[in-house]
Design a protein around this motif. Structure first.
Motif, short mmCIF file in Angstrom:
data_model
loop_
_atom_site.label_atom_id
_atom_site.label_comp_id
_atom_site.label_asym_id
_atom_site.label_seq_id
_atom_site.Cartn_x
_atom_site.Cartn_y
_atom_site.Cartn_z
N ASP A 99 -6.42 -82.75 41.72
CA ASP A 99 -5.36 -83.57 41.80
C ASP A 99 -5.30 -84.07 43.39
OD1 ASP A 99 -3.06 -84.86 41.15
OD2 ASP A 99 -2.03 -83.06 40.74
N MET A 100 -5.65 -83.13 44.11
CA MET A 100 -5.52 -83.27 45.58
C MET A 100 -6.28 -84.31 46.20
SD MET A 100 -6.15 -80.50 48.68
CE MET A 100 -7.92 -80.92 48.42
N CYS A 101 -7.50 -84.44 45.59
CA CYS A 101 -8.69 -85.37 46.04
C CYS A 101 -8.33 -86.79 45.22
CB CYS A 101 -10.08 -84.90 45.67
SG CYS A 101 -10.92 -83.58 46.37
N ARG A 122 -4.96 -97.20 36.79
CA ARG A 122 -5.08 -95.90 36.33
C ARG A 122 -5.38 -95.78 35.00
NH1 ARG A 122 -0.01 -92.93 38.94
NH2 ARG A 122 -0.91 -91.01 38.13
N GLY A 123 -5.45 -96.82 34.32
CA GLY A 123 -5.73 -96.79 32.73
C GLY A 123 -7.27 -96.26 32.67
N ALA A 124 -8.01 -96.49 33.77
CA ALA A 124 -9.38 -96.23 33.48
C ALA A 124 -9.72 -94.60 33.38
CB ALA A 124 -10.12 -96.63 35.00
N VAL A 125 -8.59 -93.82 33.49
CA VAL A 125 -8.85 -92.25 33.18
C VAL A 125 -9.07 -92.10 31.86
CG1 VAL A 125 -6.39 -91.94 32.73
CG2 VAL A 125 -7.74 -90.09 33.73
N ILE A 126 -8.84 -93.04 30.94
CA ILE A 126 -9.00 -92.76 29.59
C ILE A 126 -10.32 -92.88 29.27
CG2 ILE A 126 -8.79 -93.86 27.14
CD1 ILE A 126 -6.00 -94.68 28.05
N ILE A 127 -11.42 -93.91 29.87
CA ILE A 127 -12.51 -94.02 29.56
C ILE A 127 -13.40 -92.83 30.15
CG2 ILE A 127 -14.56 -95.50 30.23
CD1 ILE A 127 -12.77 -97.63 30.90
N ILE A 191 -11.98 -88.52 39.09
CA ILE A 191 -11.69 -86.87 39.51
C ILE A 191 -10.34 -86.46 38.60
CG2 ILE A 191 -10.89 -85.58 41.52
CD1 ILE A 191 -12.05 -87.49 43.49
N ALA A 192 -9.73 -87.42 38.14
CA ALA A 192 -8.42 -87.15 37.48
C ALA A 192 -8.87 -86.64 35.94
CB ALA A 192 -7.40 -88.23 37.33
N VAL A 197 -10.16 -82.53 31.66
CA VAL A 197 -11.13 -81.88 30.85
C VAL A 197 -10.91 -80.26 31.32
CG1 VAL A 197 -13.47 -81.65 30.34
CG2 VAL A 197 -12.68 -83.86 30.57
N TYR A 198 -10.90 -79.93 32.48
CA TYR A 198 -10.76 -78.78 33.08
C TYR A 198 -9.67 -78.04 32.30
CZ TYR A 198 -9.92 -74.48 35.82
OH TYR A 198 -9.93 -73.20 36.20
N GLU A 199 -8.43 -78.91 32.43
CA GLU A 199 -7.14 -78.16 31.84
C GLU A 199 -7.12 -77.90 30.36
OE1 GLU A 199 -4.16 -79.79 35.27
OE2 GLU A 199 -4.48 -80.94 33.26
N GLU A 200 -8.06 -78.81 29.52
CA GLU A 200 -8.07 -78.70 28.39
C GLU A 200 -8.91 -77.60 27.96
OE1 GLU A 200 -9.25 -81.07 24.35
OE2 GLU A 200 -8.94 -82.19 26.20
N LYS A 201 -9.91 -77.21 28.75
CA LYS A 201 -11.04 -76.35 28.60
C LYS A 201 -10.48 -74.83 28.75
CE LYS A 201 -15.75 -75.13 28.88
NZ LYS A 201 -16.13 -75.28 27.25
N PHE A 202 -9.85 -74.57 30.07
CA PHE A 202 -9.56 -73.31 30.58
C PHE A 202 -8.06 -73.00 30.76
CE2 PHE A 202 -13.47 -74.62 32.46
CZ PHE A 202 -14.46 -73.70 31.88
N VAL A 203 -7.26 -73.99 30.56
CA VAL A 203 -5.76 -73.82 30.88
C VAL A 203 -4.91 -73.78 29.68
CG1 VAL A 203 -3.75 -74.59 32.07
CG2 VAL A 203 -5.92 -74.69 33.11
N THR A 204 -5.08 -74.80 28.74
CA THR A 204 -4.21 -75.01 27.69
C THR A 204 -4.32 -73.83 26.80
OG1 THR A 204 -5.86 -76.17 26.36
CG2 THR A 204 -4.36 -77.69 27.68
N ARG A 205 -5.42 -73.25 26.75
CA ARG A 205 -5.58 -71.73 25.87
C ARG A 205 -4.52 -70.80 26.12
NH1 ARG A 205 -11.36 -69.75 27.61
NH2 ARG A 205 -11.01 -69.02 29.74
N TYR A 206 -4.12 -70.67 27.12
CA TYR A 206 -3.02 -69.87 27.89
C TYR A 206 -1.84 -70.04 27.22
CZ TYR A 206 -6.78 -67.70 30.93
OH TYR A 206 -7.81 -67.28 31.28
N SER A 207 -1.26 -71.31 26.79
CA SER A 207 0.11 -71.49 26.14
C SER A 207 0.98 -71.11 27.34
CB SER A 207 0.21 -70.73 25.06
OG SER A 207 -0.65 -71.11 24.05
N ILE A 208 0.61 -71.79 28.54
CA ILE A 208 1.59 -71.64 29.69
C ILE A 208 2.68 -72.53 29.59
CG2 ILE A 208 1.74 -71.59 32.22
CD1 ILE A 208 -1.27 -70.68 32.32
N PRO A 209 4.14 -72.38 29.93
CA PRO A 209 4.95 -73.41 29.98
C PRO A 209 4.49 -74.70 30.85
CG PRO A 209 5.99 -71.25 30.09
CD PRO A 209 4.73 -70.91 30.23
#
Length: 384
Positions: A99-101, A122-127, A191-192, A197-209
């Motif tokens: 996010d920083m970069c 910014r719509g290019a992030v979908i691709i 980068i976004a 993809v990282y958040e979906e693979k490693f973060v969402t499984r923790y069910s953090i608010p």
């Protein structure tokens, strides 16, 4: 189902605060003030602006802790539903770095190009998210989604071409700078996409608010980029930097300019506050309505930004950019399965239902005629 007053308020808040976030950043970029050398120059501090954005995100974590403490004091015997709290906060460091970069690149690009182009590109992030999801998450992209991606690509190309053709009409822009800004924004979307993809693979499984997750990313981004701003002060960027000292970033010069121009101060505060409310509203819209609704509202935000920049005469009207925006929006609708595909299916169902009713009506009329003729719907085998 009709929206409630709360849902309507959240939707309006998301559109307004999201628009303010982009417009306030661009407004600051358009200002000039006396700097540390005593001369008046433009406000060119994208890395410090990115720190302000992370400060706004970090405030979500502060609010989360305040709400948790308030509920604990008010209802000490009632257990709070805070989701999963057994996680290592360092899992948010990689997405915070992405996010920083990405944000820093986008703010550099925003300083060079139009606010409307910034939002559209910014719509290019979908691709890139779709491609990375297939490669690393094993996701399946349906044909209609690939069609949407292709249409988005066409829309992005039109927006870029419109900036190249009409870019030299801007008062504070030049064609080469606009092209460079557009390319930086596209690079930032790669980068976004990695972050998502990282958040979906490693973060969402923790069910953090969600508010807590945004806050932790803001915390790490604020700390790391804040330190980098100090390091950037000692890096000579040469012609790349518009600052009098030609440093990659000069926080001291930025704060002096902010103190010398109330418009820059207002825009900077607006950037920090709006990103906090925008994240809160976006999270709430996803929870109260759906992620699809959030995408639609984000597209409405793009339209608002484009109209406001035209009204403020920050850019000239470009028909090619309007066409590009419509095509972009159509591609997003196809990819996210909203409006276009549901409307097509609805029309097909209505057509089938009408054809079925016609067949039933014809069969009924035939039976009535046969009954009236005395055959009762059966033909007499002895009849000649």
């Amino acid at each position: 189902m009709a929206w409630t007053a709360k849902q309507m308020l959240l939707a309006v808040m998301m559109v307004i605060t999201g628009s303010i976030n982009t417009l306030s950043t661009k407004w600051a970029d358009r200002q000039s003030a006396e700097g540390r050398d005593g001369n008046v120059h433009s406000f060119d501090h994208p890395f410090l602006q990115a720190v302000g954005m992370f400060l706004g995100e970090f405030s979500c974590l502060v609010v989360f802790q305040i709400i948790k403490t308030y509920n604990r004091v008010r209802r000490p015997n009632q257990e709070q539903n805070l989701g999963n709290q057994s996680f290592n906060p360092l899992i948010f460091l990689p997405p915070a770095l992405c996010d920083m970069c990405g944000t820093s690149l986008m703010y550099v690009g925003l300083n060079l190009t139009y606010a409307s182009s910034f939002q559209m590109l910014r719509g290019a992030v979908i691709i890139f998210t779709a491609l990375l999801s297939v490669a690393f998450l094993g996701s399946t992209i349906r044909k209609v989604m690939w069609t949407g991606i292709f249409i988005i690509l066409v829309g992005l190309a039109l927006v870029g071409v419109s900036d190249i053709i009409f870019g030299n009409t801007g008062a504070q822009t030049d064609t080469n700078g606009i092209i460079a800004g557009d390319l930086l924004i596209i690079m930032a979307q790669i980068i976004a996409a990695v972050q998502m993809v990282y958040e979906e693979k490693f973060v969402t499984r923790y069910s953090i608010p969600a508010m807590q997750a945004v806050g932790w990313e803001g915390f790490f981004g604020f700390i790391v980029l804040g330190i980098l701003n100090i390091i950037f002060f000692y890096i000579d960027a040469g012609a790349f930097s518009k600052l009098p000292t030609h440093k990659l970033e000069d926080p001291i010069d930025a704060f002096i300019q902010i103190g010398n121009n109330w418009r820059i101060l207002l825009a900077t505060v607006g950037n920090v506050v709006s990103i906090a409310f925008f994240n809160f509203a976006g999270i709430s819209v996803t929870k109260e309505l759906s992620a699809t609704t959030r995408m639609v509202l984000d597209s409405v935000r793009t339209l608002f930004i484009w109209l406001i920049t035209l009204f403020l005469a920050w850019q000239d009207f470009q028909i090619l950019q309007l066409v590009g925006f419509v095509i972009l929006l159509s591609g997003m609708c196809l990819y996210n399965n909203i409006i276009i595909v549901p409307a097509f299916r609805y029309c097909q169902e209505r057509r089938r239902a009408g054809r079925h009713m016609t067949q039933v009506g014809g069969e009924h009329e035939r039976l009535v005629n046969d009954t009236a003729s005395g055959t009762g719907g059966f033909q007499d085998p002895t009849a000649t």
